[in-house]
Design a protein around this motif. Structure first.
Motif, mmCIF file in Angstrom:
data_model
loop_
_atom_site.group_PDB
_atom_site.id
_atom_site.type_symbol
_atom_site.label_atom_id
_atom_site.label_comp_id
_atom_site.label_asym_id
_atom_site.label_seq_id
_atom_site.Cartn_x
_atom_site.Cartn_y
_atom_site.Cartn_z
ATOM 1 N N ALA A 72 0.829 -1.211 0.000
ATOM 2 C CA ALA A 72 0.000 0.000 0.000
ATOM 3 C C ALA A 72 0.860 1.257 0.000
ATOM 4 N N LEU A 73 2.077 1.169 0.524
ATOM 5 C CA LEU A 73 2.984 2.318 0.492
ATOM 6 C C LEU A 73 3.674 2.479 -0.861
ATOM 7 N N SER A 79 2.283 6.778 -8.492
ATOM 8 C CA SER A 79 1.555 7.963 -8.963
ATOM 9 C C SER A 79 2.395 9.238 -8.858
ATOM 10 N N SER A 80 3.415 9.248 -8.017
ATOM 11 C CA SER A 80 4.248 10.444 -7.892
ATOM 12 C C SER A 80 5.426 10.440 -8.865
ATOM 13 N N PHE A 81 5.476 9.477 -9.755
ATOM 14 C CA PHE A 81 6.598 9.348 -10.688
ATOM 15 C C PHE A 81 6.758 10.593 -11.547
ATOM 16 N N PHE A 86 13.304 12.579 -11.408
ATOM 17 C CA PHE A 86 13.499 11.151 -11.698
ATOM 18 C C PHE A 86 14.624 10.553 -10.862
ATOM 19 N N PHE A 87 15.728 11.275 -10.667
ATOM 20 C CA PHE A 87 16.866 10.763 -9.904
ATOM 21 C C PHE A 87 16.484 10.538 -8.443
ATOM 22 N N ILE A 88 15.771 11.480 -7.841
ATOM 23 C CA ILE A 88 15.341 11.342 -6.444
ATOM 24 C C ILE A 88 14.326 10.214 -6.313
ATOM 25 N N TRP A 89 13.412 10.130 -7.287
ATOM 26 C CA TRP A 89 12.398 9.074 -7.245
ATOM 27 C C TRP A 89 13.054 7.700 -7.351
#
Length: 117
Positions: A72-73, A79-81, A86-89
């Motif tokens: 669930a996390l 959705s926040s992609f 992009f590097f932090i994600w």
């Protein structure tokens, strides 16, 4: 002021009467051995009505709940992609999945994923 005082006395009096009536009406007159014993088709039970609790099943349930919450996390990460860098994600996703895999390896190493012992 007198009206508030008299209404509060009346409310306390009525609530005490209701509590007293509930105590009187809810009393059981006798305790019957047959009524307090478990019912098994009219016969006396042959074994205990309680089933022994399986600790292994409880641990598997806890593992399932932990991984269910972790899944669930993960959904908000998907959705926040497009909203974050992009590097932090990628770093955050890799770190989170690494923690999940380390936990899975630890549970596997402790033989917690075996259904039977």
């Amino acid at each position: 002021m007198i009206l508030i005082f008299s209404l509060s006395i009346l409310i306390i009096f009525i609530s005490n009467i209701m509590m007293f009536l509930s105590v009187i009406l809810s009393k059981k007159s006798f305790k019957d051995r047959e009524k307090s014993s478990p019912f098994e088709c009219g016969f006396d039970p042959k074994s205990s009505a309680r089933i022994p609790f399986s600790l292994h099943f409880f641990l598997i349930t806890m593992i399932f709940l932990i991984f269910d919450v972790e899944i669930a996390l993960i959904f908000p990460m998907i959705s926040s992609f497009k909203l974050v860098n992009f590097f932090i994600w990628t770093k955050m996703s890799f770190f989170f999945l690494l923690i999940l895999l380390i936990g899975l390896y630890h549970e596997w190493n402790q033989n917690m994923l075996n259904w039977t012992k």
